[in-house]
Design a protein around this motif. Sequence first.
Motif, PDB file in Angstrom:
ATOM      1  N   LYS A  39       0.962  -1.149  -0.074  1.00 10.83           N
ATOM      2  CA  LYS A  39       0.105  -0.079  -0.112  1.00 10.83           C
ATOM      3  C   LYS A  39       0.709   1.233   0.061  1.00 10.83           C
ATOM      4  O   LYS A  39       1.983   1.172   0.613  1.00 10.83           O
ATOM      5  N   VAL A  43      -2.119   5.914   1.759  1.00  9.33           N
ATOM      6  CA  VAL A  43      -3.214   5.121   2.071  1.00  9.33           C
ATOM      7  C   VAL A  43      -3.026   4.464   3.547  1.00  9.33           C
ATOM      8  O   VAL A  43      -3.944   4.591   4.302  1.00  9.33           O
ATOM      9  N   LYS A  44      -1.854   4.277   3.654  1.00  7.02           N
ATOM     10  CA  LYS A  44      -1.583   3.756   5.041  1.00  7.02           C
ATOM     11  C   LYS A  44      -1.761   4.955   6.033  1.00  7.02           C
ATOM     12  O   LYS A  44      -2.450   4.671   7.369  1.00  7.02           O
ATOM     13  N   GLN A  46      -4.162   7.508   6.040  1.00  7.71           N
ATOM     14  CA  GLN A  46      -5.339   7.546   5.825  1.00  7.71           C
ATOM     15  C   GLN A  46      -6.176   6.566   6.723  1.00  7.71           C
ATOM     16  O   GLN A  46      -7.089   6.768   7.328  1.00  7.71           O
ATOM     17  N   GLN A  47      -5.758   5.059   6.710  1.00 14.15           N
ATOM     18  CA  GLN A  47      -6.348   4.263   7.348  1.00 14.15           C
ATOM     19  C   GLN A  47      -5.873   4.373   8.848  1.00 14.15           C
ATOM     20  O   GLN A  47      -6.771   4.351   9.986  1.00 14.15           O
ATOM     21  N   GLN A  48      -4.783   4.872   9.177  1.00 14.46           N
ATOM     22  CA  GLN A  48      -4.555   5.360  10.546  1.00 14.46           C
ATOM     23  C   GLN A  48      -5.358   6.190  11.102  1.00 14.46           C
ATOM     24  O   GLN A  48      -5.776   6.219  12.265  1.00 14.46           O
ATOM     25  N   THR A  49      -5.277   7.510  10.519  1.00 13.87           N
ATOM     26  CA  THR A  49      -6.287   8.681  11.033  1.00 13.87           C
ATOM     27  C   THR A  49      -7.745   8.222  10.838  1.00 13.87           C
ATOM     28  O   THR A  49      -8.420   8.409  11.903  1.00 13.87           O
ATOM     29  N   ASP A  50      -8.276   7.309  10.205  1.00 10.31           N
ATOM     30  CA  ASP A  50      -9.529   6.743  10.255  1.00 10.31           C
ATOM     31  C   ASP A  50      -9.968   5.655  11.484  1.00 10.31           C
ATOM     32  O   ASP A  50     -10.750   5.932  11.968  1.00 10.31           O
ATOM     33  N   TYR A  51      -8.793   5.040  11.521  1.00 11.95           N
ATOM     34  CA  TYR A  51      -8.841   4.134  12.689  1.00 11.95           C
ATOM     35  C   TYR A  51      -8.761   5.092  14.030  1.00 11.95           C
ATOM     36  O   TYR A  51      -9.372   4.519  15.089  1.00 11.95           O
TER      37      TYR A  51
END
Length: 68
Positions: A39, A43-44, A46-51
Amino acid sequence: MRKKSNKSSMRKQNSIILAFFIISVLLSGCGIKGPLTQKSVQVKAQQQTDYANTEQKQHSPAPKSQEN
């Protein structure tokens, strides 16, 4: 010389087939399913901030209702 019986040669053949079957089943579980790509950094992140956002929402206390 004595000739080997059919039973012993069949047992040996069956055990070899069983061993190869078990090994193939065990090896098929190894590895990553899906595309073998990494990835991107964006993208990584963004996934961390979403989490992190979902964790904050789940652990924050419910808003108190203001009664007048």
